[in-house]
Design an enzyme around this catalytic site. Structure first.
Site, PDB file in Angstrom:
ATOM      1  CE1 TYR A 184      16.435 -49.086   6.447  1.00 16.11           C
ATOM      2  CE2 TYR A 184      16.222 -50.695   4.677  1.00 16.11           C
ATOM      3  CZ  TYR A 184      15.778 -49.564   5.333  1.00 16.11           C
ATOM      4  OH  TYR A 184      14.660 -48.910   4.878  1.00 16.11           O
TER       5      TYR A 184
ATOM      6  CG  HIS B  75      13.726 -51.489  10.409  1.00 15.79           C
ATOM      7  ND1 HIS B  75      14.763 -51.099   9.598  1.00 15.79           N
ATOM      8  CD2 HIS B  75      12.857 -50.440  10.447  1.00 15.79           C
ATOM      9  CE1 HIS B  75      14.542 -49.868   9.156  1.00 15.79           C
ATOM     10  NE2 HIS B  75      13.384 -49.458   9.654  1.00 15.79           N
TER      11      HIS B  75
END
Length: 367
Positions: free
Chosen positions: A294, A340
């Site tokens: 995400y 990430h």
């Protein structure tokens, strides 16, 4: 023919009346001529005096109808005369075949009473973003918006002129950059998580309009900037409510946090803004697709700024010249967040820069 001569040719009563009328009109004409000449001389003197003293005279026009048009001179504090003409990012994104699909026109950026309802796709995404997301979303929003209105200040600010924004990251490449004055020259400055400015003003500036945090990073919040919350789960909303009031009807599940958030924050509740799950979903699809990764807080705020601002400059993102990861406020090297995809986010910034949508200040990395 003189007046006296005319009078000699008026023997009848009618002729006498006409001659008297003519004589009266002639005298009136003489007075009007004198007045006209005097007015002309006076106007000439005033005009010459105005030129000599540098005064601009404004004469009314008989052709204009209705009220005078409003002044177009900018009076907003957001207008920076020293900067070039405003170059809004919106039209450039819309004209880009490779980037226009990343931005959804209907995306809502800030979460408040007017935008509280989530669509089914976004709701499913946000409620399953964190496995430990539990609690009633509706109840949490009811309680939150009684305390935090979350109004959209950007709508008002954009009316005042070109809104120039800086998204400031915490990369070690900020050290020695000398970007401080450039950052502070922007109308709006976003800073994320731990972002000390004292002692680093020359490189990172001192201005903070929005301090972006999530509950666990709120320990680093610095009074002076508006608190900007990025919520990942229902307990985040519950925490924000409890941070400003003790009048809550539930117990916050602190076990959902790796680091316990602070019990309160020294911020103004009326100025708090909250990132909308719509924007979080848009950023996710635009950067990481449907992978399990995400977006980072930094790239989400970058996406938000492209919706909220006219011009966007980016500072303090990326790695060092040898791929090192670290922050400007500590000497030790750290490790990037494993949730990430930093490569994808770097590629996005490069695309935005290449198409002249954002300005990227890469700084330097001290050896």
């Amino acid at each position: 023919m003189s007046q006296r001569t005319i009078g000699m040719y008026c023997p009848s009563a009618c002729a006498t009346f006409l001659c008297h009328l003519y004589n009266t009109m002639a005298k009136a004409c003489s007075l009007l001529k004198v007045a006209a000449v005097s007015t002309g001389i006076l106007c000439f003197v005033c005009f010459y005096h105005s030129l000599y003293n540098g005064v601009s005279l404004k004469f009314p026009t008989v052709l204009s109808k209705g009220p005078a048009p409003p002044r177009t001179h900018p009076t907003s504090k957001f207008i920076q005369p020293s900067l070039p003409k405003c170059d809004p990012v919106g039209p450039k994104i819309a004209a880009s075949s490779s980037l226009s699909e990343l931005f959804i026109k209907t995306t809502r950026i800030l979460w408040n009473k007017d935008t509280r309802k989530l669509g089914p796709i976004v709701r499913d995404y946000w409620m399953n973003l964190i496995r430990r997301n539990r609690g009633s979303l509706e109840q949490a929003l009811d309680d939150l918006f009684r305390v935090v209105p979350g109004r959209d200040v950007f709508a008002e600010w954009r009316k005042r002129g070109c809104l120039r924004c800086a998204v400031v990251g915490n990369s070690k490449n900020m050290l020695g950059s000398g970007y401080g004055s450039s950052i502070d020259a922007n109308d709006v400055v976003f800073r994320m998580n731990r972002c000390p400015t004292e002692g680093y003003e020359k490189d990172v500036g001192s201005k903070t309009t929005f301090h972006v945090v999530y509950p666990a990073s709120a320990h680093a919040y610095q009074p002076g900037g508006r608190l900007f919350l990025v919520p990942f789960k229902v307990p985040d909303l519950q925490w924000l409510t409890s941070a400003f009031t003790s009048n809550v009807t539930y117990k916050i599940p602190y076990d959902t946090y790796r680091r316990r958030p602070p019990a309160s924050v020294d911020a103004n509740a009326s100025q708090v803004v909250i990132l909308h799950p719509d924007l979080m979903y848009e950023t996710k699809i635009g950067t990481h697709g449907r992978t399990r990764s995400y977006p980072s807080t930094g790239v989400m705020i970058l996406f938000a700024s492209l919706h909220l601002c006219d011009e966007v400059s980016v500072y303090g993102f990326g790695f060092g010249s040898h791929g090192e990861f670290g922050h400007y406020y500590n000497k030790s090297a750290g490790n990037p967040h494993t949730s990430h995809d930093t490569n994808v986010e770097t590629q996005l910034r490069e695309r935005l820069e290449k198409e002249n949508i954002i300005r990227v200040y890469k700084g330097r990395y001290p050896e």
